[in-house]
Design an enzyme around this catalytic site. Structure first.
Site, PDB file in Angstrom:
ATOM      1  N   LYS A  24     -53.163  98.758  62.245  1.00 31.57           N
ATOM      2  CA  LYS A  24     -52.640  98.659  63.630  1.00 31.57           C
ATOM      3  C   LYS A  24     -51.540  99.564  64.097  1.00 31.57           C
ATOM      4  O   LYS A  24     -50.712  99.101  63.336  1.00 31.57           O
ATOM      5  CB  LYS A  24     -52.936  97.522  64.607  1.00 31.57           C
ATOM      6  CG  LYS A  24     -53.158  97.699  66.290  1.00 31.57           C
ATOM      7  CD  LYS A  24     -52.556  96.257  66.858  1.00 31.57           C
ATOM      8  CE  LYS A  24     -52.474  96.185  67.851  1.00 31.57           C
ATOM      9  NZ  LYS A  24     -53.054  95.169  68.728  1.00 31.57           N
ATOM     10  N   SER A  58     -56.328  94.010  71.496  1.00 30.45           N
ATOM     11  CA  SER A  58     -55.616  95.044  71.972  1.00 30.45           C
ATOM     12  C   SER A  58     -56.029  95.940  70.736  1.00 30.45           C
ATOM     13  O   SER A  58     -55.433  97.343  70.287  1.00 30.45           O
ATOM     14  CB  SER A  58     -54.023  95.647  72.395  1.00 30.45           C
ATOM     15  OG  SER A  58     -53.807  94.728  71.713  1.00 30.45           O
ATOM     16  N   SER A  99     -55.621  89.807  70.675  1.00 30.71           N
ATOM     17  CA  SER A  99     -56.682  90.733  70.391  1.00 30.71           C
ATOM     18  C   SER A  99     -56.623  91.078  69.148  1.00 30.71           C
ATOM     19  O   SER A  99     -57.460  92.548  68.455  1.00 30.71           O
ATOM     20  CB  SER A  99     -54.697  91.414  70.198  1.00 30.71           C
ATOM     21  OG  SER A  99     -54.937  91.633  71.901  1.00 30.71           O
TER      22      SER A  99
HETATM   23  N1  GLN Z   1     -54.625  91.420  76.081  1.00 29.35           N
HETATM   24  C1  GLN Z   1     -53.765  90.238  76.160  1.00 29.35           C
HETATM   25  C2  GLN Z   1     -52.767  91.168  76.921  1.00 29.35           C
HETATM   26  O1  GLN Z   1     -52.984  91.511  77.448  1.00 29.35           O
HETATM   27  C3  GLN Z   1     -53.312  90.102  74.685  1.00 29.35           C
HETATM   28  C4  GLN Z   1     -53.142  91.293  74.007  1.00 29.35           C
HETATM   29  C5  GLN Z   1     -52.523  90.287  72.694  1.00 29.35           C
HETATM   30  O2  GLN Z   1     -53.106  89.978  72.022  1.00 29.35           O
HETATM   31  N2  GLN Z   1     -51.901  91.697  71.887  1.00 29.35           N
HETATM   32  O3  GLN Z   1     -51.815  89.862  77.105  1.00 29.35           O
END
Ligand code: GLN
Length: 527
Positions: A52, A139, A163
């Site tokens: 990532k 994400s 994410s």
């Molecule tokens: N969707 C969550 C957020 O936007 C989780 C993001 C993540 O785990 N990086 O904060």
């Protein structure tokens, strides 16, 4: 295969260059690719790794035309080349990883559909028409797609509030979030430090288990403390935690499949929300029935603070983010977006106004809308007028969420010297929510990863325009384990859908702190 990779390299141009709309289409999954002319043929112990793009990597060959950047999906860091490599990448290289590329993500990890990125939204591949494409989740959407398409055997993601698990559920792969503090975060660009973890995605549980627990010569990642990460659990604490968990010693891999007989799984009542899609509810019950038929015991449990967890997460995560992202000012960090003479003059003359303009211009051009929204939200909840009502309350909810988990698990939390006590009355809204079911000592919790299957990308994008906060709902089942720092894994679960859905969802297993070894062994038996 090497030929194919080379072909892709031509299309997957580095993000350091201007990209045409056509090139952008191909950028949706990979931000940049490694050009390795001598890419070795895979030996047994080698595997292809996608990373990532909020995890620092260095280019294997600094001279190469498309150097590896670490962009975080942001315009601000579109040209950023890290001088060092994240510890986890080095650890995986030493275990046979061949880096194939950096994957697209929601900017700085903020999002649930991988659409908030400077490099074009990620979509699940294999669908012909743009209108039919489904969200890959976020994400870490690019990492999930790299695994689904077979372009990587293992992909690294980050899981702050779900994410890794959410993209895994949407795309039908396995996504594992370890206990907080197990895997080093050194070289991972922070979003919300108290929640950030590095997670792994793969088509099956086994390769993840082998990396975490070790296999052959390779030591398990669980044992490796990193002095460069202050939140990495110390060697002493690791030993103490592992001494309370026999799986690290008896080796769950030797018992295959792991015996589910006599294990107790909790079905959290509060996860059966009205928004839960009927097809996911049905698949969840079917999974529970299957476990029962394999000899496991299933019991309902109550985690009363769950209903506050999402709100607490969306106070805590943006608050930490607003502090973390303050350094991107266009001077110390991030692209300047102004001519050097203009900015240098402002800095050297100490002209406050000029400096302020410079920051404002850099941030306006550097950050995307979602990141700006989080910074504003976080700065507000930390402001003196709002702190007591938002940030401090969210911290209390976080303790309640953790306490709920500690109460339902049979194993104690090794980080606690004595059982946690916390007065529910400290939080007025929880009065009347006292434990409905009394202590139920379970080994694992079993629940869906997300309340619905992957939505169509078009719907996600139009919803983002209308009501961007709506997407936060996707994280409702993943944030509780994040707030408590617990290990959790999403394994693919088939669902019966009426319309043109993907037919895939995730079944989530949550374990007590540092029970990762048994969690992985059980996930393998359940998957
Ligand atoms: N969707 C969550 C957020 O936007 C989780 C993001 C993540 O785990 N990086 O904060």
């Amino acid at each position: 295969r090497i030929g194919r990779l080379r072909g892709l390299c031509l299309r997957h141009v580095s993000s350091t260059r201007q990209t045409s709309p056509i090139q952008r289409r191909f950028l949706n999954q990979f931000i940049s690719r490694v050009q390795q002319d001598d890419l070795p043929v895979l030996e047994q112990r080698q595997f292809r790794l996608a990373v990532k793009d909020n995890i620092a990597t260095v280019s294997p060959n600094p001279e190469e035309e498309t150097p590896l950047t670490t962009t975080c999906g942001s315009n601000f860091l579109a040209n950023y080349r890290s001088p060092f490599e994240a510890t986890i990448v080095t650890q995986l290289r030493s275990r046979g990883a061949l880096l194939v590329g950096k994957t697209n993500l929601d900017e700085f990890g903020m999002g649930s559909h991988s659409v908030h990125t400077a490099f074009g939204a990620v979509a699940q591949e294999g669908e012909q028409q743009a209108v039919n494409k489904h969200s890959a989740g976020g994400s870490s959407g690019g990492s999930a797609v790299a695994v689904v398409t077979g372009e990587a055997d293992i992909a690294l993601g980050t899981d702050t509030g779900g994410s890794v698990r959410l993209p895994a559920a949407y795309t039908g792969v396995v996504g594992f979030k370890p206990s907080y503090g197990m895997i080093s975060r050194y070289g991972v660009v922070p979003y919300a430090n108290s929640l950030d973890t590095v997670g792994l995605l793969a088509k099956e549980v086994r390769p993840i288990t082998e990396l975490i627990l070790g296999s052959g010569e390779a030591e398990g990642l669980w044992a490796e403390h990193d002095p460069l990460d202050p939140t990495s659990l110390s060697p002493g604490a690791r030993r103490r935690c592992a001494s309370q968990r026999d799986c690290y010693h008896s080796g769950p891999l030797s018992k295959h499949p792991y015996p589910l007989k006599n294990l107790k799984f909790g079905l959290p009542l509060e996860y059966n929300i009205t928004e839960l899609s009927p097809s996911i509810r049905a698949a969840w019950s079917a999974a529970a029935a299957k476990l029962q038929s394999l000899g496991a015991r299933l019991v309902p449990v109550s985690l009363p603070s769950t209903r506050h967890a999402l709100s607490a997460y969306y106070v805590i995560a943006p608050a930490e983010a607003s502090s973390n992202l303050a350094k991107y000012d266009g001077i110390r960090y991030g692209t300047r977006f102004t001519s050097p003479t203009e900015s240098d003059a402002a800095v050297s003359e100490g002209q406050e106004e000029a400096q302020g303009n410079l920051y404002a211009r850099a941030r306006a051009a550097g950050f995307g809308d979602e990141v700006k929204r989080r910074i504003l939200l976080g700065a507000y909840t930390l402001s003196s007028a709002a702190m007591d009502n938002y940030f401090l309350k969210a911290q209390k909810v976080r303790r309640l969420v953790r306490r709920d988990f500690n109460r339902v698990f049979a194993l104690p939390n090794p980080l606690l010297d004595k059982p946690e006590s916390f007065e529910l009355s400290e939080l007025p809204e929880t009065v009347g929510l006292e434990d409905k079911w009394g202590p139920t000592e379970v080994d694992f919790l079993l629940c869906p990863t997300a309340p619905m299957t992957a939505p169509k990308l078009e719907e996600v994008l139009s919803e983002e325009e209308k009501d961007p906060v709506n997407a936060y709902m996707n994280d409702v089942f993943t944030v509780p384990a994040s707030l408590a720092g617990l290990p959790a894994i999403s394994v693919p679960m088939r669902v019966q859908e009426e319309k043109e859905g993907t037919g895939m969802a995730g079944l989530q297993l949550i374990g007590q702190y540092w029970d990762d070894a048994r969690l992985l062994a059980v996930a393998e038996a359940v998957a």
